[in-house]
Each structure stands twice: as structure tokens, then as C-alpha cells.
Scaffold this active site. Structure first.
Site, PDB file in Angstrom:
ATOM      1  N   CYS A 191       0.854  -1.200   0.000  1.00 50.29           N
ATOM      2  CA  CYS A 191       0.000   0.000   0.000  1.00 50.29           C
ATOM      3  C   CYS A 191       0.889   1.249   0.000  1.00 50.29           C
ATOM      4  CB  CYS A 191      -0.914  -0.007   1.227  1.00 50.29           C
ATOM      5  SG  CYS A 191      -2.004   1.421   1.278  1.00 50.29           S
ATOM      6  N   CYS A 210       0.504   4.987   6.841  1.00 48.80           N
ATOM      7  CA  CYS A 210      -0.143   4.814   8.157  1.00 48.80           C
ATOM      8  C   CYS A 210       0.849   4.102   9.085  1.00 48.80           C
ATOM      9  CB  CYS A 210      -1.413   3.992   8.014  1.00 48.80           C
ATOM     10  SG  CYS A 210      -2.468   4.585   6.672  1.00 48.80           S
ATOM     11  N   CYS A 218       0.543   0.349  10.266  1.00 47.76           N
ATOM     12  CA  CYS A 218       0.032  -0.689   9.364  1.00 47.76           C
ATOM     13  C   CYS A 218       1.093  -1.616   8.767  1.00 47.76           C
ATOM     14  CB  CYS A 218      -0.781  -0.054   8.248  1.00 47.76           C
ATOM     15  SG  CYS A 218      -1.653  -1.295   7.266  1.00 47.76           S
ATOM     16  N   CYS A 229     -16.448  -8.929   5.930  1.00 46.33           N
ATOM     17  CA  CYS A 229     -15.787  -7.651   5.625  1.00 46.33           C
ATOM     18  C   CYS A 229     -14.626  -7.909   4.675  1.00 46.33           C
ATOM     19  CB  CYS A 229     -15.249  -7.021   6.900  1.00 46.33           C
ATOM     20  SG  CYS A 229     -16.525  -6.731   8.116  1.00 46.33           S
ATOM     21  N   CYS A 265     -19.458  -5.947   4.044  1.00 44.96           N
ATOM     22  CA  CYS A 265     -18.824  -4.663   4.342  1.00 44.96           C
ATOM     23  C   CYS A 265     -17.551  -4.619   3.500  1.00 44.96           C
ATOM     24  CB  CYS A 265     -18.478  -4.606   5.828  1.00 44.96           C
ATOM     25  SG  CYS A 265     -17.542  -3.138   6.302  1.00 44.96           S
ATOM     26  N   CYS A 321     -19.366   2.323   8.887  1.00 40.97           N
ATOM     27  CA  CYS A 321     -18.605   1.687   9.957  1.00 40.97           C
ATOM     28  C   CYS A 321     -17.339   2.523  10.104  1.00 40.97           C
ATOM     29  CB  CYS A 321     -18.281   0.256   9.553  1.00 40.97           C
ATOM     30  SG  CYS A 321     -17.148  -0.566  10.688  1.00 40.97           S
ATOM     31  N   ARG A 366     -17.951  -2.114  18.013  1.00 39.57           N
ATOM     32  CA  ARG A 366     -17.203  -3.317  17.636  1.00 39.57           C
ATOM     33  C   ARG A 366     -15.855  -3.402  18.328  1.00 39.57           C
ATOM     34  NH1 ARG A 366     -17.057  -3.988  11.651  1.00 39.57           N
ATOM     35  NH2 ARG A 366     -19.125  -4.704  12.167  1.00 39.57           N
TER      36      ARG A 366
HETATM   37  N1  SAM Z   1      -6.710   0.629   3.125  1.00 39.39           N
HETATM   38  C1  SAM Z   1      -7.995   0.775   3.689  1.00 39.39           C
HETATM   39  C2  SAM Z   1      -8.036   1.893   4.703  1.00 39.39           C
HETATM   40  O1  SAM Z   1      -7.031   2.284   5.224  1.00 39.39           O
HETATM   41  O2  SAM Z   1      -9.152   2.354   4.984  1.00 39.39           O
HETATM   42  C3  SAM Z   1      -8.544  -0.481   4.303  1.00 39.39           C
HETATM   43  C4  SAM Z   1      -7.686  -1.427   5.051  1.00 39.39           C
HETATM   44  S1  SAM Z   1      -7.083  -0.852   6.608  1.00 39.39           S
HETATM   45  C5  SAM Z   1      -5.885  -2.054   6.869  1.00 39.39           C
HETATM   46  C6  SAM Z   1      -8.443  -0.991   7.731  1.00 39.39           C
HETATM   47  C7  SAM Z   1      -8.275  -0.448   9.138  1.00 39.39           C
HETATM   48  O3  SAM Z   1      -7.612  -1.392   9.950  1.00 39.39           O
HETATM   49  C8  SAM Z   1      -7.477   0.822   9.289  1.00 39.39           C
HETATM   50  O4  SAM Z   1      -8.235   1.954   9.030  1.00 39.39           O
HETATM   51  C9  SAM Z   1      -7.079   0.774  10.748  1.00 39.39           C
HETATM   52  O5  SAM Z   1      -7.999   1.486  11.531  1.00 39.39           O
HETATM   53  C10 SAM Z   1      -7.095  -0.730  11.088  1.00 39.39           C
HETATM   54  N2  SAM Z   1      -5.737  -1.218  11.353  1.00 39.39           N
HETATM   55  C11 SAM Z   1      -4.773  -1.429  10.436  1.00 39.39           C
HETATM   56  N3  SAM Z   1      -3.639  -1.845  11.028  1.00 39.39           N
HETATM   57  C12 SAM Z   1      -3.883  -1.888  12.353  1.00 39.39           C
HETATM   58  C13 SAM Z   1      -3.086  -2.235  13.490  1.00 39.39           C
HETATM   59  N4  SAM Z   1      -1.820  -2.585  13.377  1.00 39.39           N
HETATM   60  N5  SAM Z   1      -3.669  -2.178  14.714  1.00 39.39           N
HETATM   61  C14 SAM Z   1      -4.965  -1.809  14.842  1.00 39.39           C
HETATM   62  N6  SAM Z   1      -5.755  -1.459  13.807  1.00 39.39           N
HETATM   63  C15 SAM Z   1      -5.223  -1.495  12.579  1.00 39.39           C
HETATM   64 FE1  SF4 Z   2      -2.819   1.255   3.380  1.00 39.83          FE
HETATM   65 FE2  SF4 Z   2      -2.750   0.133   5.786  1.00 39.83          FE
HETATM   66 FE3  SF4 Z   2      -3.089   2.743   5.567  1.00 39.83          FE
HETATM   67 FE4  SF4 Z   2      -5.097   1.092   4.793  1.00 39.83          FE
HETATM   68  S1  SF4 Z   2      -4.292   1.360   6.872  1.00 39.83           S
HETATM   69  S2  SF4 Z   2      -4.311   2.906   3.705  1.00 39.83           S
HETATM   70  S3  SF4 Z   2      -3.856  -0.609   4.011  1.00 39.83           S
HETATM   71  S4  SF4 Z   2      -1.233   1.594   4.945  1.00 39.83           S
END
Ligand code: SAM
Ligand code: SF4
Length: 355
Positions: free
Chosen positions: A55, A59, A62, A99, A131, A191, A263
């Protein structure tokens, strides 16, 4: 008498609720929760990572960001049959919402998006709520997902507007709010919630709850994630979130947004059954569950279906059926079996559920 919905909570009111003596807070949240028609029901959701890793976003929590060496196996968009097979088995285990998550910055008008629309249509046809979480959406993409039967769109705000830039620099809070607005122009439910443990203050958590509770209508589903510390990300050594802080967040969300599903998401696997029981008592009524216990690459490792069934039974809780009180978006009665003949990749894909 049921608590009236409010969209005008002040930050001071929210902070005062959040800071109540812990058992007073839980008692108050439990009382609000028991006004729901079915306070003993818990929605069990299954997460499928339909596109994993690589990606472009940064973030800092992530595992899927290409900026960090997290050792995650990247996976292109999954084959529809593999998704249908996982969804079918999830449905057979009592899951009412599937989801589908993609590690995308935003959805694009291309063949991949068309494939996701097909997945949405066919999983919805099986009689489960679908979802999606695909990153940013424009209005027409939200509309197309609605037409495919999408039940909910997940797009987390993660934290307060002011703390957001310390966590993510490749997009803004405004971008996030725009996508939520685009989804709200359709009948797809929202959500959206946050993550605890991103180095935020209690006031940041209050700000996030303020933003969510001022949405009219409230988001139908509010995930409370606990940071899953992924080695290789800038957040790998963050301090643990004390359980009482998670409990406070759940209870406060329940009081502010009495009819939303709250949730308990990432981080649940680390909580004991009794800690989870406290969360359910304080108003949590939705969880992620999984077929396999070991989801090593997952940001959201979930306990497995059997473990969760046993826990819900122990606590006298029931699994909420899909589309409760709502009409099925495609007019299906849940009679279609779904699934695919081609089972080749289904089990493989199951092991990389990441949200
Ligand atoms: N890329 C899309 C986005 O960012 O909306 C969807 C996938 S993203 C991985 C979905 C959500 O998972 C993120 O918005 C975040 O809130 C949560 N998430 C991702 N990594 C996480 C982590 N290490 N610990 C807790 N929540 C996490
Ligand atoms: Fe990409 Fe992870 Fe950020 Fe979603 S949360 S936009 S998958 S880096």
C-alpha cells in the site's frame, strides 16, 4: 423509556462521562445497552483481506504499508471463487457479516473494482451482510457499491483530527471525512471508529468520540481497535493500552451512540474471556472471528469460530442474524448456497486476513 439520540455532545460532557468512576461508567453504559431490542446479541464478522500489502500510504501502524519492512507477503486481488469459499464457510459457522479489505489508498475505476463489485454481489446473494474497506471512495464508486448490494463501508478515522498528522502524512482527516460523506449519500451503512495506542492523549480520544457522535445519523458501526504492534512499523514499540482504557472507550461510545454497533476489533485476541465479558457488559456487541487461530501476518488476529462460540455460550450471548430488521439489498432470502467449485486457493487466502 429509551435514551434519546443526541448529536450535540460537548467535549466537556464526553470527558466527564469518560472519566466517571470505572464501575459507574460501566453501569451507566450497560443500562443504555439494555435499551436495545436484543442486548444479548453479538454480531460476529469475518474479515477477508482481498488484496494484501504494497500500500502506498504511510499509516504508521500498518503492516501493509510499502514504506515499512514488516515481512508481510503481498497478495494481488484475490480470486472471486476463493473469496466466495471463505464467505460460505463463514456463513456456515454463523457469521452474519463478511468484511472485505483491500490495501489500497483509494478505489480506482478499473477492472479490479469491477471484480470487487462482483464479489459484493455474490456474497450478498448468499444471505450475509457485506462490508468493504477499500480506502477512499468518490460519490460514483459509493453509488456503484450500493447498487451491488453493499451493506456497510468501513473507513476509520483512527484518532482525533489534530493527532492524525502524527500518524499518517499521505492523506488528511478531511479526505477521510469526504469519503464518509460520499458513502452517506447512499443507503450503505457506515462503519467508522478508531485505534487506541497511537500515542494519543485522552483528549484526542474525546475528540474522536466528539466527531463520531456529532455525525447525524451516528455511524451504524463504531470499531474500537487496540493497536496491534507490528514489527517494522514506527509503532512497533508503543506502550500497551491498559485494559481499563479500552473499557472506558467502549462504555463512552455506547453512552454517546446508544443504537450503534460498538465493535471490539483489533486487539481482542489479547483480552481474556472475562475482560471481553466486561466489554460486552459495557456495550460492545460486535466482534471479528476467524476460521484459523493462527493469523500471523494479520493486523487483526482473531480468536477462532469455535472458541468464540464457546465464549458467547458461556456468557449467555447469541449470534446476531444478518439483515436484522432490514430488507436484503438485493431482495435475496439467503437461500443461495454460494461458494465455488474451485477450492484451490481458498485455504491459502484465509491465512492472510488483514484489516
Ligand atoms: N486501506 C484501507 C483503509 O485504510 O481504509 C482499508 C484497510 S485498513 C488495513 C483498515 C483499518 O484497519 C485501518 O483503518 C485501521 O484502523 C485498522 N488497522 C490497520 N492496522 C492496524 C493495526 N496494526 N492495529 C490496529 N488497527 C489497525
Ligand atoms: Fe494502506 Fe494500511 Fe493505511 Fe489502509 S491502513 S491505507 S492498508 S497503509
Amino acid at each position: 423509556m429509551t435514551t434519546a439520540l443526541r448529536h450535540d455532545w460537548t467535549r466537556e460532557e464526553i470527558r466527564a462521562i469518560h472519566d466517571l468512576p470505572l464501575l459507574d461508567l460501566v453501569f451507566r453504559a450497560a443500562a443504555v445497552h439494555r435499551e436495545q431490542p436484543d442486548p444479548s446479541e453479538v454480531q460476529v464478522c469475518k474479515l477477508i483481506s482481498i488484496k494484501t500489502g504494497a500500500c502506498p500510504e504511510d499509516c504508521s501502524y500498518c503492516s501493509q504499508s510499502s514504506r515499512y519492512q514488516t515481512g508481510i507477503d503481498r497478495q494481488d486481488l484475490m480470486d472471486k471463487c476463493a473469496v466466495l469459499d471463505i464467505a460460505k464457510r463463514a456463513k456456515e459457522s454463523g457469521v452474519s457479516r463478511v468484511c472485505m479489505g483491500a490495501a489500497w489508498r483509494s478505489a480506482k475505476d478499473n477492472e479490479q473494482f469491477d471484480k470487487v463489485l462482483e464479489m459484493v454481489r455474490e456474497v450478498t446473494d448468499m444471505g450475509v451482510e457485506v462490508c468493504c474497506t477499500l480506502g477512499m471512495l468518490n460519490e460514483s464508486q459509493a453509488k456503484r457499491l450500493e447498487e451491488a448490494g453493499l451493506y456497510a463501508y468501513n473507513h476509520n478515522l483512527d484518532t482525533s483530527a489534530s493527532h492524525y498528522k502524527s500518524v499518517i502524512t499521505t492523506r488528511t482527516y478531511e479526505d477521510r471525512l469526504n469519503t464518509l460523506e460520499n458513502v452517506r449519500k447512499t443507503s450503505v451503512t457506515l462503519c467508522t471508529g478508531g485505534i487506541l495506542g497511537l500515542g494519543e492523549t485522552i483528549d484526542d480520544r474525546v475528540d474522536l468520540l466528539h466527531t463520531l457522535s456529532h455525525m447525524a445519523p451516528h455511524p451504524e458501526s463504531v470499531p474500537v481497535n487496540i493497536l496491534s504492534k507490528v514489527p517494522g512499523t514506527p509503532m512497533e514499540n508503543s506502550p500497551d493500552v491498559p485494559f481499563t482504557e479500552t473499557l472506558r472507550m467502549i462504555a463512552t461510545a455506547r453512552i454517546l451512540m446508544p443504537r450503534s454497533m460498538v465493535r471490539l476489533s483489533a486487539g481482542r485476541a489479547k483480552l481474556s474471556t472475562m475482560e471481553q465479558a466486561f466489554c460486552f457488559m459495557a456495550g460492545a456487541n460486535s466482534i471479528f472471528s476467524s476460521e484459523t487461530k493462527s493469523m500471523l501476518t494479520s493486523a487483526v488476529p482473531s480468536p477462532d469460530y469455535d472458541q468464540d462460540k464457546a465464549m458467547l455460550e458461556l456468557l449467555g450471548l447469541a449470534m446476531r442474524p444478518p439483515f436484522k430488521g432490514d430488507k436484503h439489498p438485493l431482495g435475496c432470502k439467503g437461500a443461495k448456497e454460494g461458494g465455488c467449485e474451485d477450492h484451490e486457493h481458498a485455504h491459502e487466502a484465509e491465512a492472510v486476513g488483514v484489516k
